[in-house]
Write an enzyme that holds these catalytic residues in place. Structure first.
Site, PDB file in Angstrom:
ATOM      1  N   GLU A 123       0.830  -1.201   0.000  1.00  0.00           N
ATOM      2  CA  GLU A 123       0.000   0.000   0.000  1.00  0.00           C
ATOM      3  C   GLU A 123       0.868   1.255   0.000  1.00  0.00           C
ATOM      4  OE1 GLU A 123      -2.723  -0.089   3.323  1.00  0.00           O
ATOM      5  OE2 GLU A 123      -3.559  -2.032   2.730  1.00  0.00           O
ATOM      6  N   GLU A 190      -8.676   1.543  -4.438  1.00  0.00           N
ATOM      7  CA  GLU A 190      -9.760   1.250  -3.507  1.00  0.00           C
ATOM      8  C   GLU A 190     -10.541   2.505  -3.141  1.00  0.00           C
ATOM      9  OE1 GLU A 190      -8.662  -1.285  -0.252  1.00  0.00           O
ATOM     10  OE2 GLU A 190     -10.515  -0.917   0.844  1.00  0.00           O
TER      11      GLU A 190
END
Ligand SMILES: Nc1nc(=O)c2c([nH]1)NC[C@@H]1CN(c3ccc(C(=O)N[C@@H](CCC(=O)O)C(=O)O)cc3)CN21
Ligand SMILES: CC(C)C(=O)C(=O)O
Ligand SMILES: [Mg+2]
Length: 272
Positions: A123, A190
């Protein structure tokens, strides 16, 4: 639109780029264990993600932060034994890549060596650039993850939609280009606006997989327990439920309890 699908014996990072070029959407789902991954793989899901969402779904933690590298390797090795066709991507968990790029590479190597997974996911953007580069330089395929990055939840405080403001959208676009340039084979976006996700997907040659990022991206990912309706308290609008397995399982298990209590189970055929 129906697209002629090429048969893949084993999906690779190269196949995914090819799918994007051919306009074939990519399907991705999580799995954390052998039994689930068997079913997911047999259904021809292209990519299985051993997500750090196991921290929530399997271990019952509030966030993805507590899951350890050893635990991720345990989940991943179980999934790898089941996956005959899918590409297996493994999340590097919080705390095992943020310190420096050497630690990041060490964690990625442990995942590859000890689980047999095919790629890792991390991430972040600019702030993890050196780590991403180092892992890719070692020959390990890396998938990026931008937008809502659950490992940074305490920085934001909520799971609300990301990159609605121009500055954050601009940063996300430049992070996506940067990850492509470093050699990432794909990218998860996301919970960001669909229009922004579409622009990002069109601006890079690597596949962009969305979760709550609309239909203009190259593929979709969900947590398999969510689409099966096992996590009935998790209700974001991006989730499409294909079953209510929570109810089905509850009723089956209640029936078993009743059958034991009433002495109905086991019957004559179910004993020796
Ligand atoms: N079961 C499960 N599914 C997931 O998709 C998932 C996990 N766990 N754990 C790790 C992350 C966290 N993710 C999340 C978490 C919350 C929302 C979300 O939309 N939550 C609220 C809204 C929160 C808000 O607007 O403040 C919701 O509507 O359910 C989305 C993705 C995605 N990942
Ligand atoms: C939601 C997906 C993209 C993920 O990172 C996970 O399941 O951990
Ligand atoms: Mg994750």
């Amino acid at each position: 639109m129906s697209v002629a699908k090429k048969e893949y014996k084993r999906v690779t990072v190269k196949s995914l780029i090819e799918m994007k070029q051919n306009g074939e959407k990519i399907s991705m789902l999580t799995s954390y264990d052998y039994s689930m991954a068997k079913i997911v793989d047999a259904a021809k899901v292209d990519v299985i993600l051993v997500g750090d969402s196991a921290s929530n779904v399997i271990a019952g933690h509030e966030t993805t932060l507590p899951i350890t590298l050893d635990q991720m390797i345990y989940h991943a090795s179980s999934v790898v034994r089941a996956a005959k066709r899918a590409l297996v991507v493994v999340d590097i968990p919080f705390g095992s890549y943020q310190s420096d790029s050497k630690e990041a590479l060490r964690s990625a190597i442990r995942i590859m060596k000890e689980s047999g997974g095919h790629a890792v996911k991390v991430e972040g953007g600019e702030e993890i650039k050196d780590s991403v580069k180092r892992i890719i330089d070692a020959g390990i395929p890396v998938m990026g993850h931008l937008g809502l990055t659950p490992q940074s939840i305490y920085k934001f405080g909520t799971y609300t939609v990301r990159a609605k403001e121009e500055a954050e959208a601009k940063q996300l676009k430049s992070d996506a280009k940067m990850l492509e340039k470093l050699g990432c084979f794909g990218l998860v976006l996301e919970k960001i606006p669909a229009e922004l996700a579409k622009q990002v997907a069109e601006s890079v040659s690597i596949p962009v997989i969305g979760i709550g990022a609309g239909n203009g991206v190259d593929g979709q990912v969900l947590v398999v327990h969510d689409l099966l309706g096992m996590t009935h308290e998790f209700n974001p609008r991006f989730l499409r439920r294909y079953m209510n397995l929570y109810e089905e399982m509850s009723s089956a298990i209640s029936q078993y309890v009743d059958d034991v209590k009433s002495r109905d189970f086991p019957n004559e055929e179910e004993q020796y």
